[in-house]
Design a protein around this motif. Structure first.
Motif, mmCIF file in Angstrom:
data_model
loop_
_atom_site.group_PDB
_atom_site.id
_atom_site.type_symbol
_atom_site.label_atom_id
_atom_site.label_comp_id
_atom_site.label_asym_id
_atom_site.label_seq_id
_atom_site.Cartn_x
_atom_site.Cartn_y
_atom_site.Cartn_z
ATOM 1 N N GLY A 240 0.794 -1.229 0.000
ATOM 2 C CA GLY A 240 0.000 0.000 0.000
ATOM 3 C C GLY A 240 0.825 1.276 0.000
ATOM 4 N N LEU B 272 1.508 3.085 -3.385
ATOM 5 C CA LEU B 272 0.398 3.549 -4.231
ATOM 6 C C LEU B 272 0.754 4.815 -4.999
ATOM 7 C CD1 LEU B 272 -2.638 3.256 -5.011
ATOM 8 C CD2 LEU B 272 -3.175 4.648 -3.010
ATOM 9 N N LEU B 273 1.428 5.744 -4.337
ATOM 10 C CA LEU B 273 1.694 7.050 -4.946
ATOM 11 C C LEU B 273 3.115 7.211 -5.457
ATOM 12 C CD1 LEU B 273 -0.099 9.349 -2.338
ATOM 13 C CD2 LEU B 273 -0.906 8.758 -4.623
ATOM 14 N N VAL C 111 -10.313 0.164 -0.199
ATOM 15 C CA VAL C 111 -9.653 0.554 1.056
ATOM 16 C C VAL C 111 -8.425 1.410 0.765
ATOM 17 C CG1 VAL C 111 -8.300 -0.327 3.001
ATOM 18 C CG2 VAL C 111 -10.532 -1.340 2.475
ATOM 19 N N THR C 112 -7.606 0.998 -0.184
ATOM 20 C CA THR C 112 -6.365 1.746 -0.425
ATOM 21 C C THR C 112 -6.669 3.133 -0.995
ATOM 22 O OG1 THR C 112 -4.093 1.587 -1.266
ATOM 23 C CG2 THR C 112 -5.804 0.849 -2.762
ATOM 24 N N LYS D 231 -9.498 4.952 -0.748
ATOM 25 C CA LYS D 231 -10.152 5.830 0.224
ATOM 26 C C LYS D 231 -9.200 6.237 1.344
ATOM 27 C CE LYS D 231 -14.926 5.108 -0.738
ATOM 28 N NZ LYS D 231 -16.002 4.130 -0.562
ATOM 29 N N THR D 232 -8.301 5.331 1.713
ATOM 30 C CA THR D 232 -7.322 5.686 2.740
ATOM 31 C C THR D 232 -6.411 6.798 2.231
ATOM 32 O OG1 THR D 232 -7.341 3.440 3.615
ATOM 33 C CG2 THR D 232 -5.471 4.824 4.220
ATOM 34 N N MET D 233 -5.991 6.665 0.982
ATOM 35 C CA MET D 233 -5.136 7.703 0.412
ATOM 36 C C MET D 233 -5.861 9.043 0.375
ATOM 37 S SD MET D 233 -3.895 8.331 -3.438
ATOM 38 C CE MET D 233 -5.559 8.805 -3.780
ATOM 39 N N GLY E 145 -8.386 10.047 2.166
ATOM 40 C CA GLY E 145 -8.583 10.553 3.529
ATOM 41 C C GLY E 145 -7.302 11.132 4.095
ATOM 42 N N SER E 146 -6.183 10.441 3.864
ATOM 43 C CA SER E 146 -4.908 10.906 4.416
ATOM 44 C C SER E 146 -4.524 12.247 3.809
ATOM 45 C CB SER E 146 -3.803 9.888 4.139
ATOM 46 O OG SER E 146 -4.158 8.631 4.671
ATOM 47 N N ILE E 147 -4.715 12.384 2.500
ATOM 48 C CA ILE E 147 -4.355 13.641 1.844
ATOM 49 C C ILE E 147 -5.251 14.774 2.350
ATOM 50 C CG2 ILE E 147 -4.330 14.855 -0.374
ATOM 51 C CD1 ILE E 147 -3.340 12.242 -1.622
ATOM 52 N N LEU F 54 -2.352 15.754 -6.467
ATOM 53 C CA LEU F 54 -2.854 14.660 -5.633
ATOM 54 C C LEU F 54 -4.240 14.977 -5.058
ATOM 55 C CD1 LEU F 54 0.366 13.662 -3.696
ATOM 56 C CD2 LEU F 54 -0.810 12.362 -5.455
ATOM 57 N N GLY G 256 -12.149 3.623 4.486
ATOM 58 C CA GLY G 256 -10.733 3.961 4.612
ATOM 59 C C GLY G 256 -10.447 5.445 4.815
ATOM 60 N N ASN G 257 -11.303 6.293 4.258
ATOM 61 C CA ASN G 257 -11.053 7.735 4.393
ATOM 62 C C ASN G 257 -11.285 8.255 5.812
ATOM 63 O OD1 ASN G 257 -13.728 7.142 3.995
ATOM 64 N ND2 ASN G 257 -14.207 9.063 2.986
ATOM 65 N N LEU H 77 -8.056 8.460 9.739
ATOM 66 C CA LEU H 77 -7.378 9.493 10.536
ATOM 67 C C LEU H 77 -8.327 10.520 11.143
ATOM 68 C CD1 LEU H 77 -4.369 10.236 8.158
ATOM 69 C CD2 LEU H 77 -4.298 8.978 10.299
ATOM 70 N N VAL I 58 -3.161 -3.064 4.263
ATOM 71 C CA VAL I 58 -3.304 -2.160 3.120
ATOM 72 C C VAL I 58 -3.623 -0.744 3.588
ATOM 73 C CG1 VAL I 58 -4.781 -1.596 1.146
ATOM 74 C CG2 VAL I 58 -3.905 -3.917 1.411
ATOM 75 N N THR I 59 -4.559 -0.595 4.507
ATOM 76 C CA THR I 59 -4.953 0.764 4.924
ATOM 77 C C THR I 59 -3.805 1.463 5.647
ATOM 78 O OG1 THR I 59 -6.742 2.103 5.877
ATOM 79 C CG2 THR I 59 -6.089 0.192 7.131
ATOM 80 N N LYS J 15 -0.505 0.857 5.494
ATOM 81 C CA LYS J 15 0.631 1.157 4.615
ATOM 82 C C LYS J 15 0.280 2.258 3.614
ATOM 83 C CE LYS J 15 3.539 -2.767 5.214
ATOM 84 N NZ LYS J 15 3.628 -4.186 4.875
ATOM 85 N N THR J 16 -0.974 2.264 3.157
ATOM 86 C CA THR J 16 -1.379 3.332 2.245
ATOM 87 C C THR J 16 -1.299 4.685 2.952
ATOM 88 O OG1 THR J 16 -2.877 1.836 1.085
ATOM 89 C CG2 THR J 16 -3.238 4.184 0.772
ATOM 90 N N SER K 81 1.119 7.668 1.832
ATOM 91 C CA SER K 81 0.550 8.955 1.426
ATOM 92 C C SER K 81 1.160 10.098 2.233
ATOM 93 C CB SER K 81 -0.969 8.943 1.631
ATOM 94 O OG SER K 81 -1.553 7.869 0.928
ATOM 95 N N VAL L 267 4.671 10.822 1.098
ATOM 96 C CA VAL L 267 4.685 11.531 -0.185
ATOM 97 C C VAL L 267 4.394 13.016 0.025
ATOM 98 C CG1 VAL L 267 3.362 11.846 -2.319
ATOM 99 C CG2 VAL L 267 4.224 9.579 -1.710
ATOM 100 N N ILE L 268 3.375 13.312 0.821
ATOM 101 C CA ILE L 268 3.018 14.715 1.055
ATOM 102 C C ILE L 268 4.161 15.443 1.771
ATOM 103 C CG2 ILE L 268 1.417 16.251 2.238
ATOM 104 C CD1 ILE L 268 -0.006 14.951 0.049
#
Lengths: 342, 342
Positions: free
Chosen positions: A217, A220-221, A237-238, A240-242, A244-246, A282, B217-218, B221, B237-238, B240-241, B245, B248-249
């Protein structure tokens, strides 16, 4: 010049015409070849078109629809009683050839099921998949699928996704010999679920695919893979997690604006603009739009909660899929790669 | 004052003693009650302790181990031939009571299997789970499990994870009546895999658990859930994604430092310091350490690639688990909640 007419399910999504109509107008502005069929309730749509540029309006037509597919329905039931809904009429316009693609922000399961029923799958595809293209650190783009259309996938479905994803990476993203990877929880061959390991075995022996192994995971980016293949549960999951994290990180950056002198504020604002610009590739709003891949027609699913900019991005994606003739290319590739069944 | 002695697998992880030994010294500095047993090769460890503070060294002991579990082994095989490895000796120190917890950055599967074999599961737990605590936007923390120990989970395992997670949220994070959610790909009851829907049915009827439904997943956090339960594949997956992410940011923010006047550079540096400070509670290095939950002993798994700060965070987590007597509390809660099997 190809005919470029799209059918928009103007009523779908959390906001309906309030978002879809302004997005449609924006899309018409940015693409002078584009024609749009807005499917929905004329009484809701028309007021949103009042006083708009006549040239734009000449490329836009309202197709009346009495009903809308509700967001929280059971797909099987909603499909049975879908006559007269904006989603079904929009899909029908693709089936009849009046439109080259359909864009909807309506219920994913219903759109998927109805599209499969009406447009049929490409030969060799067991189940269509939801695919999207996300930006990566290498300034290229990564094709990710499936994003939630199929939560249980056998290994042959994963292989079909890999082939479809590779075609997308080549013809839409423009990567030759794209790196194809399977999403897994470790890089060692022994890792993961049976279907993933089986798919890996097949992909290793498929010379037409540049299979690079498993990625996790956290890749991904990074752009390690041009095509990332997974079942619909993990893909959802991957992604939506991305997202959400961003969003969380961006909200933290923006939250920095308080309690400073006016001079600081100006400098902060300036810097934030720059940081946000770097973030923008992103920004989930700018890559909204998942393609239903594997159908004999082009169907783009927008986020239900898409704003104007995001719905416009979904329209842009439909335009691109039409221009690149995605279904034909996938069919041709499958024909070349998959074993014949006769 | 409880006895606070931890066994560290000094040889595990990508960097071995180069990371584990300085991290151990840091942990001793920050906690005057702590004693550490460094299990590994004395010839590699000793030079890293040269010229260090005598008081710190008085609370540190090297326990010789001849072998290391390699990172890329098959767990079953590695467990059979694990005699004399630093990981096994460290776990043995917990079993014998000489240490209250074990910390290792070695192979997850081997650590999991060996720990289960040597320390045994708590009654009522089918399979231990890997759990971690991540910061969230509500300035609280979210307990997430399983992170990869069990890639196939039946519904009763998910229910057990929910109970263990709730205990963790209460006693380690300090949330009373924690919100417990299942990770899924939609919020509607009909969504997701069978095991998840079955677990949801059980949790809705378990009054001791404050079950709030599905989250996607979003929401990882946002702090909507204090405890997020999933199978090991989705959990891995969640997490590590999210890590990927954020990295990367952060790399994009840092990349902003070029091509500006000296005045701009100063202001940027100042702002970045603040932004990074706000980010820091989401920095993967600061929450490293996954607990193997459901064992009759405390075992913390560090990232294999952990740096000094991250490995120190794993040690801190072990200290906290010892102080909060996590295994005893879980056993007591299971005893109260789960149906008796006699």
């Amino acid at each position: 010049m190809t005919n470029l007419t799209l059918a928009l399910d103007a009523m779908g999504g959390d906001f309906g015409p309030r978002v879809t109509v302004p997005a449609a107008l924006q899309a018409l502005v940015s693409n002078p070849q584009l024609k749009l069929l807005l499917v929905g309730n004329p009484e809701t749509i028309s007021p949103l078109l009042a006083n708009k540029n006549a040239e734009l309006l000449s490329r836009l037509q309202i197709i009346p629809a009495e009903y809308v597919v509700s967001n929280d329905v059971k797909p099987s039931q909603a499909i049975r009683s879908s006559h007269g809904t904006s989603m079904r009429i929009a899909l029908n316009l693709v089936k009849s050839g009046e439109a080259q693609a359909c864009v909807s922000a309506g219920n994913t399961g219903v759109l998927m099921g109805m599209a499969k029923l009406m447009l049929k799958s490409i030969e060799g595809i067991e189940r269509p998949a939801l695919m999207t293209v996300i930006p990566n650190l290498k300034q290229r783009k990564t094709v990710v699928l499936d994003l939630g259309a199929n939560i249980n996938c056998n290994s042959s479905m994963l292989v079909q996704f890999a082939i479809m994803g590779a075609v997308m990476a080549e013809c839409v993203v423009g990567v030759s010999h794209p790196n194809v990877a399977l999403l897994n929880i470790g890089e060692e061959e022994s890792k993961g679920l049976d279907n993933i390991r089986e798919a890996a075995m097949t992909l290793r022996n498929t010379t037409a695919i540049n299979y690079i192994g498993y990625v996790e995971g956290n890749e991904l980016l990074t752009g390690k893979a041009d095509v990332l293949v997974c079942d619909g549960f993990a893909g959802n999951v991957t992604l939506k997690t991305m997202e959400g994290s961003i969003r969380v990180i961006l909200s933290l950056v923006k939250g920095q604006q308080k309690k400073s002198s006016w001079l600081m504020k100006i400098f902060k604002k300036w810097l934030l603009k720059h940081v946000t610009k770097r973030f923008s590739h992103l920004n989930p709003d700018q890559y909204n739009g998942a393609t239903l891949l594997g159908l004999r027609g082009i169907v783009i699913k927008s986020h239900g909660a898409a704003n104007e900019q995001a719905f416009k991005a979904a329209i842009d994606q439909a335009v691109q899929a039409v221009e690149k003739q995605v279904p034909d290319r996938i069919a041709a590739r499958l024909d070349a790669v998959l074993p014949k069944s006769e």
